[in-house]
Design a protein around this motif. Structure first.
Motif, PDB file in Angstrom:
ATOM      1  N   SER A 174       0.846  -1.190   0.000  1.00  0.00           N
ATOM      2  CA  SER A 174       0.000   0.000   0.000  1.00  0.00           C
ATOM      3  C   SER A 174       0.881   1.239   0.000  1.00  0.00           C
ATOM      4  N   GLN A 175       0.261   2.379  -0.350  1.00  0.00           N
ATOM      5  CA  GLN A 175       1.025   3.629  -0.425  1.00  0.00           C
ATOM      6  C   GLN A 175       1.582   4.009   0.940  1.00  0.00           C
ATOM      7  N   VAL A 176       0.795   3.805   1.996  1.00  0.00           N
ATOM      8  CA  VAL A 176       1.250   4.145   3.351  1.00  0.00           C
ATOM      9  C   VAL A 176       2.437   3.277   3.738  1.00  0.00           C
ATOM     10  N   SER A 177       2.320   1.966   3.432  1.00  0.00           N
ATOM     11  CA  SER A 177       3.404   1.046   3.751  1.00  0.00           C
ATOM     12  C   SER A 177       4.668   1.403   2.977  1.00  0.00           C
ATOM     13  N   SER A 178       4.500   1.779   1.724  1.00  0.00           N
ATOM     14  CA  SER A 178       5.641   2.147   0.892  1.00  0.00           C
ATOM     15  C   SER A 178       6.346   3.381   1.438  1.00  0.00           C
ATOM     16  N   ILE A 179       5.582   4.385   1.848  1.00  0.00           N
ATOM     17  CA  ILE A 179       6.160   5.609   2.410  1.00  0.00           C
ATOM     18  C   ILE A 179       6.907   5.298   3.696  1.00  0.00           C
ATOM     19  N   PHE A 180       6.332   4.433   4.518  1.00  0.00           N
ATOM     20  CA  PHE A 180       6.968   4.047   5.781  1.00  0.00           C
ATOM     21  C   PHE A 180       8.301   3.340   5.514  1.00  0.00           C
ATOM     22  N   ASP A 181       8.315   2.427   4.529  1.00  0.00           N
ATOM     23  CA  ASP A 181       9.549   1.703   4.196  1.00  0.00           C
ATOM     24  C   ASP A 181      10.637   2.644   3.690  1.00  0.00           C
ATOM     25  N   ILE A 182      10.238   3.606   2.854  1.00  0.00           N
ATOM     26  CA  ILE A 182      11.212   4.574   2.336  1.00  0.00           C
ATOM     27  C   ILE A 182      11.801   5.400   3.473  1.00  0.00           C
ATOM     28  N   ALA A 183      10.935   5.847   4.396  1.00  0.00           N
ATOM     29  CA  ALA A 183      11.399   6.644   5.536  1.00  0.00           C
ATOM     30  C   ALA A 183      12.348   5.835   6.416  1.00  0.00           C
ATOM     31  N   LYS A 184      11.969   4.581   6.669  1.00  0.00           N
ATOM     32  CA  LYS A 184      12.803   3.714   7.508  1.00  0.00           C
ATOM     33  C   LYS A 184      14.174   3.492   6.884  1.00  0.00           C
ATOM     34  N   ASP A 185      14.171   3.178   5.590  1.00  0.00           N
ATOM     35  CA  ASP A 185      15.440   2.910   4.900  1.00  0.00           C
ATOM     36  C   ASP A 185      16.304   4.167   4.812  1.00  0.00           C
ATOM     37  N   THR A 186      15.659   5.319   4.665  1.00  0.00           N
ATOM     38  CA  THR A 186      16.412   6.571   4.595  1.00  0.00           C
ATOM     39  C   THR A 186      17.091   6.880   5.921  1.00  0.00           C
ATOM     40  N   VAL A 187      16.354   6.689   7.026  1.00  0.00           N
ATOM     41  CA  VAL A 187      16.935   6.920   8.356  1.00  0.00           C
ATOM     42  C   VAL A 187      18.103   5.967   8.608  1.00  0.00           C
ATOM     43  N   LEU A 188      17.903   4.704   8.252  1.00  0.00           N
ATOM     44  CA  LEU A 188      18.981   3.724   8.428  1.00  0.00           C
ATOM     45  C   LEU A 188      20.205   4.101   7.593  1.00  0.00           C
ATOM     46  N   PHE A 189      19.949   4.565   6.363  1.00  0.00           N
ATOM     47  CA  PHE A 189      21.046   4.990   5.487  1.00  0.00           C
ATOM     48  C   PHE A 189      21.820   6.148   6.114  1.00  0.00           C
ATOM     49  N   LEU A 190      21.117   7.126   6.665  1.00  0.00           N
ATOM     50  CA  LEU A 190      21.779   8.288   7.266  1.00  0.00           C
ATOM     51  C   LEU A 190      22.623   7.893   8.475  1.00  0.00           C
TER      52      LEU A 190
END
Length: 321
Positions: A11-27
């Motif tokens: 879902s769009q909400v799940s996708s946004i959450f995954d992107i945010a999570k991966d971005t934080v982990l990347f940083l």
């Protein structure tokens, strides 16, 4: 075959959450990577963990002279079993003689890297007569030093065959065994001319740009498929005083000596570095190509560095027909 397979899209909400999570982990990881890089940059090599090359079978293309010769000597002194490929039979004899005089075992093969069949057949001989290659150093290179309209078709094709296409044949020949054993290292010798287009090098620079793409794509494939113990190192040196660029007179930096280049390459291999640019100062200048206006970059190259002017003195190589 997969056309009828139903794919469950998030879902769009799940996708946004995954992107945010991966971005934080990347940083978070980026902070660690930067600090790690700074730490190892400041630590002298004598205090760094360096892998042993003792007993490794190391194949060097273009091993008869120049940097290849220096690599062969230095690697043999580190206990490696050296295998040399070169089209120049006399140069191979001299290098092998020097190594044997020091008491080292060395294997040599006369190979035309522009001939795919010869590369594959010689690779098979190496596997039978010497054993599995642990480290492959694609060092061979050629330059004709002509402006674009003066380059004949045969010279262009030869440059591509030797400088980049041969890498496909050598890596295809030896990489599967590295993957099977879980140990290996592919060293791709590019050039600063593969990071910055160079006058009288439309063929040479293009092939060296290709080596950069080859290395980066190969590295990506190895990591994506979990082959983390198969290392890949890209080496991009400035002009080297081997005769290949005989006559060139750089304005701001002197040519690199083969001994220094070979020593730096070996250190980079032993540290499993992904990129090795020589001299190190060049890596800080390269981003300017993308950051500065194009006219400003040209003026810097032409007026301050005198790059094209220095290459005008390059001695031409024998024509290929």
């Amino acid at each position: 075959m997969l056309e009828g397979t139903k794919i469950n899209t998030p879902s769009q909400v799940s996708s946004i959450f995954d992107i945010a999570k991966d971005t934080v982990l990347f940083l978070v990881l980026s902070c660690y990577y930067i600090l790690e890089s700074l730490f190892w940059t400041l630590v002298p090599n004598v205090l760094r963990p360096m892998k042993s090359l003792n007993g490794d079978i190391i194949l060097i293309t273009g091993g008869g002279g120049g940097v290849g010769r220096q690599l062969a000597i230095k690697l043999a002194r580190l206990g490696a079993k050296v295998v040399l490929w070169d089209i120049n039979k006399e140069a191979l004899k001299k290098t092998c003689s020097a190594l044997r005089d020091e008491g080292y075992e060395v294997y040599s093969y006369v190979v035309d890297l522009a001939d795919r069949t010869a590369v594959y057949s010689t690779a098979q001989k190496v596997k039978i007569e010497v054993g599995k290659v642990d480290i492959l150093i694609n060092n061979a290179g050629i330059v004709f030093g002509e402006t674009f309209l003066d380059l004949n078709d045969a010279a262009i094709e030869t440059t591509y065959k030797v400088n980049i296409i041969s890498h496909y044949w050598t890596v295809k020949a030896f990489l599967p065994d590295m993957i099977s054993s879980g140990k290996g290292h592919i060293v791709t010798v590019g050039s600063v001319a593969g990071l910055l287009g160079t006058y009288r090098c439309t063929d040479y620079s293009a092939t060296k740009f290709a080596t950069v793409g080859f290395h980066e794509s190969l590295f990506t494939e190895l990591r994506a498929h979990g082959h983390n113990t198969i290392h890949a190192t890209l080496v991009c040196p400035y002009y080297i005083n081997t005769g290949m660029f005989d006559g060139v007179t750089p304005r701001l930096m002197p040519m690199l000596e083969p001994d220094y280049v070979a020593e730096t390459m070996i250190d980079s291999i032993r540290k499993n570095e992904v990129n090795c640019i020589m001299p190190g100062s060049v890596r800080y200048l390269l981003p300017l190509k993308c950051l500065l206006p194009a006219k400003m970059c040209w003026d810097l190259m032409h007026r301050v560095m005198k790059g094209p002017q220095s290459m005008m003195e390059l001695k031409k190589k024998p024509a290929v027909v």
